[in-house]
Design a protein around this motif. Structure first.
Motif, mmCIF file in Angstrom:
data_model
loop_
_atom_site.group_PDB
_atom_site.id
_atom_site.type_symbol
_atom_site.label_atom_id
_atom_site.label_comp_id
_atom_site.label_asym_id
_atom_site.label_seq_id
_atom_site.Cartn_x
_atom_site.Cartn_y
_atom_site.Cartn_z
ATOM 1 N N ALA A 19 0.833 -1.210 0.000
ATOM 2 C CA ALA A 19 0.000 0.000 0.000
ATOM 3 C C ALA A 19 0.867 1.259 0.000
ATOM 4 O O ALA A 19 0.596 2.217 -0.742
ATOM 5 N N LEU A 20 1.910 1.256 0.807
ATOM 6 C CA LEU A 20 2.808 2.416 0.849
ATOM 7 C C LEU A 20 3.531 2.589 -0.476
ATOM 8 O O LEU A 20 3.699 3.721 -0.957
ATOM 9 N N GLU A 21 3.947 1.488 -1.087
ATOM 10 C CA GLU A 21 4.614 1.552 -2.393
ATOM 11 C C GLU A 21 3.697 2.131 -3.461
ATOM 12 O O GLU A 21 4.163 2.751 -4.420
ATOM 13 N N ARG A 22 2.386 1.928 -3.289
ATOM 14 C CA ARG A 22 1.406 2.425 -4.261
ATOM 15 C C ARG A 22 0.906 3.822 -3.892
ATOM 16 O O ARG A 22 -0.048 4.321 -4.494
ATOM 17 N N GLY A 23 1.538 4.441 -2.887
ATOM 18 C CA GLY A 23 1.246 5.835 -2.560
ATOM 19 C C GLY A 23 0.151 6.071 -1.548
ATOM 20 O O GLY A 23 -0.307 7.209 -1.378
ATOM 21 N N HIS A 24 -0.279 5.019 -0.849
ATOM 22 C CA HIS A 24 -1.354 5.162 0.127
ATOM 23 C C HIS A 24 -0.801 5.442 1.533
ATOM 24 O O HIS A 24 0.392 5.256 1.793
ATOM 25 N N GLU A 25 -1.686 5.844 2.420
ATOM 26 C CA GLU A 25 -1.329 6.148 3.810
ATOM 27 C C GLU A 25 -2.025 5.155 4.736
ATOM 28 O O GLU A 25 -3.205 4.854 4.548
ATOM 29 N N ILE A 26 -1.317 4.642 5.715
ATOM 30 C CA ILE A 26 -1.897 3.742 6.712
ATOM 31 C C ILE A 26 -2.267 4.558 7.947
ATOM 32 O O ILE A 26 -1.400 5.170 8.580
ATOM 33 N N ILE A 94 -16.342 -6.103 0.245
ATOM 34 C CA ILE A 94 -15.833 -7.212 -0.564
ATOM 35 C C ILE A 94 -15.237 -8.223 0.405
ATOM 36 O O ILE A 94 -14.305 -7.908 1.139
ATOM 37 N N SER A 95 -15.790 -9.420 0.423
ATOM 38 C CA SER A 95 -15.227 -10.505 1.222
ATOM 39 C C SER A 95 -14.837 -11.619 0.265
ATOM 40 O O SER A 95 -15.636 -12.059 -0.546
ATOM 41 N N SER A 96 -13.587 -12.050 0.358
ATOM 42 C CA SER A 96 -13.115 -13.098 -0.537
ATOM 43 C C SER A 96 -12.220 -14.054 0.227
ATOM 44 O O SER A 96 -11.467 -13.644 1.118
ATOM 45 N N SER A 97 -12.292 -15.321 -0.125
ATOM 46 C CA SER A 97 -11.403 -16.305 0.480
ATOM 47 C C SER A 97 -9.984 -16.147 -0.050
ATOM 48 O O SER A 97 -9.038 -16.640 0.560
ATOM 49 N N ASN A 98 -9.826 -15.434 -1.174
ATOM 50 C CA ASN A 98 -8.507 -15.277 -1.758
ATOM 51 C C ASN A 98 -8.522 -14.105 -2.737
ATOM 52 O O ASN A 98 -9.348 -14.075 -3.646
ATOM 53 N N PHE A 99 -7.627 -13.153 -2.551
ATOM 54 C CA PHE A 99 -7.588 -11.962 -3.393
ATOM 55 C C PHE A 99 -6.567 -12.046 -4.518
ATOM 56 O O PHE A 99 -6.449 -11.119 -5.318
ATOM 57 N N SER A 100 -5.848 -13.140 -4.598
ATOM 58 C CA SER A 100 -4.842 -13.299 -5.643
ATOM 59 C C SER A 100 -5.484 -13.282 -7.024
ATOM 60 O O SER A 100 -6.506 -13.935 -7.258
ATOM 61 N N LEU A 101 -4.862 -12.551 -7.951
ATOM 62 C CA LEU A 101 -5.338 -12.533 -9.337
ATOM 63 C C LEU A 101 -5.342 -13.939 -9.907
ATOM 64 O O LEU A 101 -6.317 -14.384 -10.518
ATOM 65 N N GLY A 102 -4.250 -14.673 -9.683
ATOM 66 C CA GLY A 102 -4.147 -16.030 -10.216
ATOM 67 C C GLY A 102 -5.205 -16.955 -9.673
ATOM 68 O O GLY A 102 -5.770 -17.774 -10.410
ATOM 69 N N PHE A 206 -1.636 -12.290 -2.728
ATOM 70 C CA PHE A 206 -2.800 -12.054 -1.873
ATOM 71 C C PHE A 206 -2.863 -10.579 -1.466
ATOM 72 O O PHE A 206 -3.918 -9.945 -1.492
ATOM 73 N N ALA A 207 -1.711 -10.041 -1.059
ATOM 74 C CA ALA A 207 -1.657 -8.673 -0.566
ATOM 75 C C ALA A 207 -1.936 -7.657 -1.669
ATOM 76 O O ALA A 207 -2.712 -6.712 -1.479
ATOM 77 N N LEU A 208 -1.309 -7.853 -2.827
ATOM 78 C CA LEU A 208 -1.530 -6.930 -3.939
ATOM 79 C C LEU A 208 -2.995 -6.933 -4.352
ATOM 80 O O LEU A 208 -3.592 -5.874 -4.583
ATOM 81 N N GLY A 209 -3.601 -8.111 -4.440
ATOM 82 C CA GLY A 209 -5.012 -8.190 -4.805
ATOM 83 C C GLY A 209 -5.905 -7.477 -3.816
ATOM 84 O O GLY A 209 -6.883 -6.812 -4.196
ATOM 85 N N ALA A 210 -5.574 -7.576 -2.524
ATOM 86 C CA ALA A 210 -6.376 -6.903 -1.497
ATOM 87 C C ALA A 210 -6.276 -5.388 -1.629
ATOM 88 O O ALA A 210 -7.274 -4.669 -1.476
ATOM 89 N N VAL A 211 -5.073 -4.894 -1.919
ATOM 90 C CA VAL A 211 -4.902 -3.445 -2.086
ATOM 91 C C VAL A 211 -5.624 -2.965 -3.344
ATOM 92 O O VAL A 211 -6.282 -1.922 -3.340
ATOM 93 N N ILE A 212 -5.535 -3.726 -4.423
ATOM 94 C CA ILE A 212 -6.256 -3.374 -5.649
ATOM 95 C C ILE A 212 -7.759 -3.356 -5.398
ATOM 96 O O ILE A 212 -8.479 -2.458 -5.867
ATOM 97 N N ALA A 213 -8.250 -4.337 -4.626
ATOM 98 C CA ALA A 213 -9.672 -4.370 -4.283
ATOM 99 C C ALA A 213 -10.061 -3.142 -3.460
ATOM 100 O O ALA A 213 -11.139 -2.559 -3.663
ATOM 101 N N ALA A 214 -9.192 -2.750 -2.532
ATOM 102 C CA ALA A 214 -9.470 -1.568 -1.706
ATOM 103 C C ALA A 214 -9.517 -0.305 -2.560
ATOM 104 O O ALA A 214 -10.381 0.557 -2.369
ATOM 105 N N GLU A 215 -8.595 -0.191 -3.507
ATOM 106 C CA GLU A 215 -8.592 0.967 -4.410
ATOM 107 C C GLU A 215 -9.893 1.015 -5.209
ATOM 108 O O GLU A 215 -10.461 2.091 -5.429
#
Length: 233
Positions: A19-26, A94-102, A206-215
């Motif tokens: 998230a920080l790498e993508r410019g977001h704030e925690i 959004i609730s998902s058992s897995n956020f991975s694109l793959g 998993f993490a990247l997919g979750a951040v993309i979903a949040a965006e």
């Protein structure tokens, strides 16, 4: 975008870095030792906690008018309650058992294969999932989603961890070392076998997919899935 992390374990820390790498704030790193202070300032909350904390985390976010992306599994007996609360608060979820694109591509492949195999009774489906020894729920939420994808597109009626009977799908859940997640769907007959498999190499997907979903979810109202986020409908 301001993000509240509800759960700050291994996944939470990877999500934070991405998230920080993508410019977001925690604005909140919620664990068992602190409060929800800062949650109301978030544009979106990402819940990767534990089954016993998920409902409290999701409820707190909806009550603070913050949309939620939840990747925690093992709490779905309360899913309808959270959907009702989301609708009551006019929230986003959004609730998902897995956020991975793959994995989400794998879900689609699994459903397509189930439709094809429905007409071939000689093949019996079973599943195997392997995860790290720290995972609290079994079978994994991803395995349950895979089983549900087969059930919705075949003559199977339910999944079981025990020996399969009648129209049941057997899921074998293994906990080994630090395995991020491996899921296999097998169709076996006396003549041959068909197998599809997804292997995660680390937690990054998993993490990247979750951040993309949040965006994607920020500013939206309603109940959505990763099919909406990734336009896989």
């Amino acid at each position: 975008m301001k993000i509240a992390l509800l759960g700050y374990g291994k996944m939470g820390k990877v999500i934070e870095r991405i998230a920080l790498e993508r410019g977001h704030e925690i604005v909140l790193k919620k664990d068992e030792f602190n409060t929800y202070d800062g949650l109301s300032t978030a544009d979106v909350a990402i819940d990767f906690s534990v089954p016993s904390a998920a409902v409290s985390n999701i409820s707190a976010a909806f009550n603070a008018n913050v949309p939620v992306v939840s990747g925690t599994t093992g709490w779905l007996e309360h899913y309808d309650e959270m959907i009702a609360l989301c609708n009551e608060k006019k929230g986003g979820f959004i609730s998902s058992s897995n956020f991975s694109l793959g994995v989400n591509i794998f879900f689609g492949l699994n459903e397509y294969l189930a439709k094809i195999m429905k007409q071939f009774d000689s093949y019996k489906v079973s599943m195997e999932e392997i995860h790290h020894i720290h995972k609290l729920d079994a079978p994994s939420g991803t395995a349950i989603s895979l089983a549900q994808g087969v059930i919705e597109n075949s003559n199977y009626s339910e999944w079981t961890l025990e020996e399969a009977k009648n129209n049941q799908i057997h899921i074998e859940a293994k906990r080994i070392g630090e395995v991020p997640g491996t899921h296999t769907v097998n169709y076996d007959s006396a003549i041959d076998s068909i197998e599809i498999k997804h292997t995660a190499h680390n937690r990054e997907g998993f993490a990247l997919g979750a951040v993309i979903a949040a965006e994607w979810l920020a500013g939206k109202q309603g109940i959505f899935s990763m099919k909406d986020v990734l336009n896989l409908q």
